[in-house]
Every structure is written in C-alpha cells, then in structure tokens.
Design a protein around this motif. Sequence first.
Motif, short mmCIF file in Angstrom:
data_model
loop_
_atom_site.label_atom_id
_atom_site.label_comp_id
_atom_site.label_asym_id
_atom_site.label_seq_id
_atom_site.Cartn_x
_atom_site.Cartn_y
_atom_site.Cartn_z
N ARG A 196 54.87 -33.68 -34.85
CA ARG A 196 53.79 -33.85 -35.58
C ARG A 196 53.95 -34.48 -37.01
O ARG A 196 53.06 -35.30 -37.43
CB ARG A 196 53.23 -32.34 -35.65
CG ARG A 196 52.58 -31.90 -34.56
CD ARG A 196 51.93 -30.63 -34.87
NE ARG A 196 51.82 -29.77 -33.43
CZ ARG A 196 52.83 -29.10 -32.96
NH1 ARG A 196 53.80 -28.64 -33.92
NH2 ARG A 196 52.51 -28.38 -31.86
N SER B 109 45.94 -32.00 -44.28
CA SER B 109 46.65 -32.03 -42.85
C SER B 109 47.76 -31.23 -42.83
O SER B 109 47.91 -30.44 -41.85
CB SER B 109 47.07 -33.49 -42.82
OG SER B 109 45.97 -34.31 -42.77
N PHE C 122 46.21 -35.57 -47.10
CA PHE C 122 47.22 -35.69 -46.38
C PHE C 122 47.44 -34.18 -46.66
O PHE C 122 48.20 -33.56 -45.80
CB PHE C 122 48.24 -36.37 -47.31
CG PHE C 122 49.68 -36.50 -46.66
CD1 PHE C 122 50.04 -37.27 -45.50
CD2 PHE C 122 50.81 -35.54 -46.71
CE1 PHE C 122 51.07 -37.35 -44.89
CE2 PHE C 122 51.96 -35.72 -46.17
CZ PHE C 122 52.15 -36.55 -45.20
N LEU D 6 51.95 -37.66 -38.51
CA LEU D 6 51.29 -37.63 -39.72
C LEU D 6 51.79 -38.80 -40.47
O LEU D 6 50.80 -39.63 -41.05
CB LEU D 6 51.39 -36.43 -40.20
CG LEU D 6 50.58 -36.00 -41.43
CD1 LEU D 6 49.15 -36.12 -41.27
CD2 LEU D 6 51.08 -34.67 -42.01
#
Length: 192
Positions: A181, A160, A157, A185
């Motif tokens: 986004r 990302s 995570f 996510l």
Amino acid sequence: MSVQERKQRERAERERLIVATARELAERQGWEAVTTRRLAERIEYSQPVLYSHFRGKREIIGAVALEGAAEMAAAVRAATAAADGPRARVAALAHAYLDFAARNPAVYDALFQLDGGLAYAREDTPEPLKDAFAALLESLGEVAGDDVHPALFTEVFWASLHGLATLTRAGRLLPADAARRVKLLVDRFVVA
C-alpha cells in the motif's frame, strides 16, 4: 534558586507527570480509562491539584496531542534525513508516519480523533501541530509538482496516510499488504 523558581519547576514536573500518566493509562486501557480521579490516584496528588494544571480531561488530551505531534515530527524528520532522494524520502515519511500511528494509538487518537480543544489549520494552531505538518511538507513539497500548491499536496498525502493508519488499526485492511500500500501510494504521488 529562588522559591518562585523552585515552585515553577515543581509545577512543570507535576504537569509532565500528569501528561505521562494519562498517556500511559490511555495506551494500556484506552482513553475511556483516563479519568481525573484515576489520574489523581496514580500520581498521588489530589484532584484539586490536577485541576490546578488542567481544567479537565479535554485539556489533558490536548497536552498529550501536543507532545505526540512533536514526537511524530521528530520521527518523520529522522526517517527522511536518512533517505536518499525525493522518492525515498516520501517512502520513509510514509513508513515513519504509519509506524508512529501503530506504536502510539492513544497518542494518535489524541492528535486526530479526540477533542483536545486544539485549533487545527488556523492562525492560532499551536506550534507543535504546525511543526508536525511542516515535517510532512518538507519532503512532500519537493515532489508536489508545479501544478499544485505544496501545502495542498501535503494535505492530500497526509489524508491518505491517515486513512491507511485508521483503517489498518480498525482491522479493515490486511496487515500483510501494508508495504505494498505504501509503495502504491508513493508511486502514485511521486511521479517525478
């Protein structure tokens, strides 16, 4: 107060001044503008005094990174503490992380792009870096699921988020889609 205590206090104050000045200069003009000569002029001490605190720019970058890690951890914890429920905490974490990266680009670079001589993901990793990761793990660990180790989930995570922060800052992603986004996510990672 003893003479020794006063000298220690003055030394700590000089060190804070060096780090704050380096950070300010880097945020305004970039890290390439941060030189020991320029810092010495700005803090009105000689270069040897600066070198008595830090061996060079690399250590100064490391000190800024450690300070930034503590600030990022505090920002993430404050954001997640105000959120209600696991999904909301993860979304708050993502927004706080990305906001920190956007508001403090030189600090973010010191943390993740530049060589500050700091050890990451090792036993000798400095506490502020460990604590910044722990701040992420606190919210992400609760949504990791039973099939994956919480630290591994947190690393993915975090990677990302780092990609989003870096690509956005480089102008590779449209700013208008930033919230979408983050939602995507969070939706993909928080399936519970």
